[in-house]
Every structure is written in structure tokens, then in C-alpha cells.
Write a protein that holds these residues in place. Structure first.
Motif, mmCIF file in Angstrom:
data_model
loop_
_atom_site.group_PDB
_atom_site.id
_atom_site.type_symbol
_atom_site.label_atom_id
_atom_site.label_comp_id
_atom_site.label_asym_id
_atom_site.label_seq_id
_atom_site.Cartn_x
_atom_site.Cartn_y
_atom_site.Cartn_z
ATOM 1 N N CYS A 29 0.849 -1.183 0.000
ATOM 2 C CA CYS A 29 0.000 0.000 0.000
ATOM 3 C C CYS A 29 0.892 1.243 0.000
ATOM 4 O O CYS A 29 2.081 1.172 0.310
ATOM 5 C CB CYS A 29 -0.926 -0.009 1.212
ATOM 6 N N ARG A 30 0.331 2.376 -0.344
ATOM 7 C CA ARG A 30 1.073 3.644 -0.414
ATOM 8 C C ARG A 30 1.684 3.993 0.943
ATOM 9 O O ARG A 30 2.851 4.366 1.030
ATOM 10 C CB ARG A 30 0.144 4.769 -0.894
ATOM 11 N N GLN A 31 0.904 3.870 1.999
ATOM 12 C CA GLN A 31 1.365 4.291 3.319
ATOM 13 C C GLN A 31 2.604 3.502 3.755
ATOM 14 O O GLN A 31 3.597 4.088 4.201
ATOM 15 C CB GLN A 31 0.221 4.107 4.321
ATOM 16 N N SER A 74 4.665 1.791 1.815
ATOM 17 C CA SER A 74 5.755 2.078 0.865
ATOM 18 C C SER A 74 6.450 3.382 1.222
ATOM 19 O O SER A 74 7.679 3.452 1.226
ATOM 20 C CB SER A 74 5.209 2.156 -0.570
ATOM 21 N N ASP A 75 5.669 4.414 1.508
ATOM 22 C CA ASP A 75 6.245 5.713 1.859
ATOM 23 C C ASP A 75 7.124 5.615 3.107
ATOM 24 O O ASP A 75 8.195 6.222 3.170
ATOM 25 C CB ASP A 75 5.149 6.756 2.072
ATOM 26 N N THR A 104 1.919 1.920 -6.280
ATOM 27 C CA THR A 104 1.487 0.917 -5.316
ATOM 28 C C THR A 104 0.223 0.236 -5.823
ATOM 29 O O THR A 104 -0.273 0.569 -6.903
ATOM 30 C CB THR A 104 1.204 1.578 -3.959
ATOM 31 N N GLU A 106 -2.646 0.756 -4.985
ATOM 32 C CA GLU A 106 -3.731 1.719 -5.143
ATOM 33 C C GLU A 106 -3.694 2.392 -6.516
ATOM 34 O O GLU A 106 -4.675 2.967 -6.957
ATOM 35 C CB GLU A 106 -3.670 2.816 -4.065
ATOM 36 N N CYS A 107 -2.538 2.326 -7.198
ATOM 37 C CA CYS A 107 -2.338 3.023 -8.472
ATOM 38 C C CYS A 107 -2.775 2.202 -9.680
ATOM 39 O O CYS A 107 -3.126 2.763 -10.722
ATOM 40 C CB CYS A 107 -0.863 3.373 -8.656
#
Length: 168
Positions: free
Chosen positions: A98-100, A102-103, A118, A120-121
Motif C-alpha cells: 500500500c502507499r502508506q 511504501s512511503d 502501489t 492503489e495506483c
């Protein structure tokens, strides 16, 4: 190391390629009732009830965030990124994370890659959509891109996109 001959852009997987991961997929599958031989994200998407999907996604998110806080650069991953930087080629990350999470992994390890796709993309690997999105953004033919990963989904995604690939 990486053979960058004929390569105009490099896309990396994140977990197991650039950073260590201690995600316990067996425990996650058990918690949400996913058979061990089934893709966990596909299983969740196919759950019949929205509330079940939400709860299962929360289990995955909780595990990913705990893992993200502990993830550290892999020596081989860092060396590969440095080689691509030295070759002055564009880089991206395509991950099933997920983005969170990964960040957190990218920030905590000062990974110098800002182009990150991610789940979500785009549809999750082995679907090639995210890899093709990066190649299109760069305006580079997929055959001139290299995808670096550590799992069969990475190989399949690259093959499905018409990209060269290497598993580490």
C-alpha cells in the motif's frame, strides 16, 4: 550486478528487492481465512461482503505498517540503485504494498526513488499495468526497461509487459 546494456529505465520491486521484509503471509492468510495457495489480494477482492473486505484489508494494512517501520535497505538493493544512479537512468518502484507502508519504507531508508506505484495506483502484479504505466510515462519502449524483483509475480509482470527482468 545489473546488466544495463540496452536498458533506458529500471523499475524495482520494493520488498525483498530493495528492502527486507518480514511480512508473515501465513499468519495474514490464517487471520482472514485465505487458503495458503491463493493470492491474498485476489482472495480479499473476491470476498462477498464489503465489510469482510474492509476488515481483511485492515488486517493486511496493520501487518504492512508494522513491517514498514522495521524494513531496512538490503545491501544488494542499495548497490543496484547506486549502479542505476551512476548510469543516469530513470528509476521507479512498482510494489504490491500500500502507499502508506511504501512511503514509510522509502523515507526511513532514504531511497532516492520518487516515482512509486502501489496497489492503489494499478492492479497488483502479476498484472503488467503499473509497469506499462511507468514505461509510457518515461516514453520508453517496454523492451528497453528492466524490472528487478524477487518473486514469481515480478517475473510474470515483466514478461506480461514485454520487459526484461531479473530476480534477486
Amino acid at each position: 550486478m545489473l546488466n544495463l546494456e540496452g536498458i533506458k529505465g529500471v523499475i524495482f520491486d520494493l520488498d525483498g528487492t530493495l528492502v527486507e521484509s518480514s511480512l508473515d503471509f501465513t499468519a495474514m492468510r490464517k487471520t482472514i481465512g485465505c487458503p495458503q495457495d491463493e493470492d491474498i489480494l485476489t482472495f480479499i477482492d473476491n470476498l462477498p461482503d464489503n465489510d469482510q473486505q474492509k476488515a481483511a484489508h485492515q488486517v493486511i494494512l496493520d501487518h504492512e505498517l508494522a513491517d514498514a517501520r522495521e524494513a531496512r535497505w538490503l545491501d544488494n538493493g542499495k548497490a543496484m540503485v547506486e549502479a542505476v544512479l551512476k548510469a543516469n537512468l530513470p528509476m521507479a518502484i512498482v510494489t504490491r504494498n500500500c502507499r502508506q507502508a511504501s512511503d514509510i519504507k522509502i523515507t526511513n531508508n532514504n531511497i532516492p526513488i520518487t516515482n512509486v506505484l502501489t496497489r492503489e495506483c494499478a492492479p497488483a502484479k502479476p498484472d503488467p499495468t503499473a509497469l506499462l504505466m511507468v514505461a509510457e510515462q518515461w516514453q520508453i519502449a517496454p523492451a528497453q526497461c528492466l524490472y528487478v524483483g524477487d518473486y514469481i509475480y515480478d517475473q510474470l509482470a515483466a514478461e506480461n509487459a514485454g520487459m526484461r527482468w531479473v530476480l534477486v
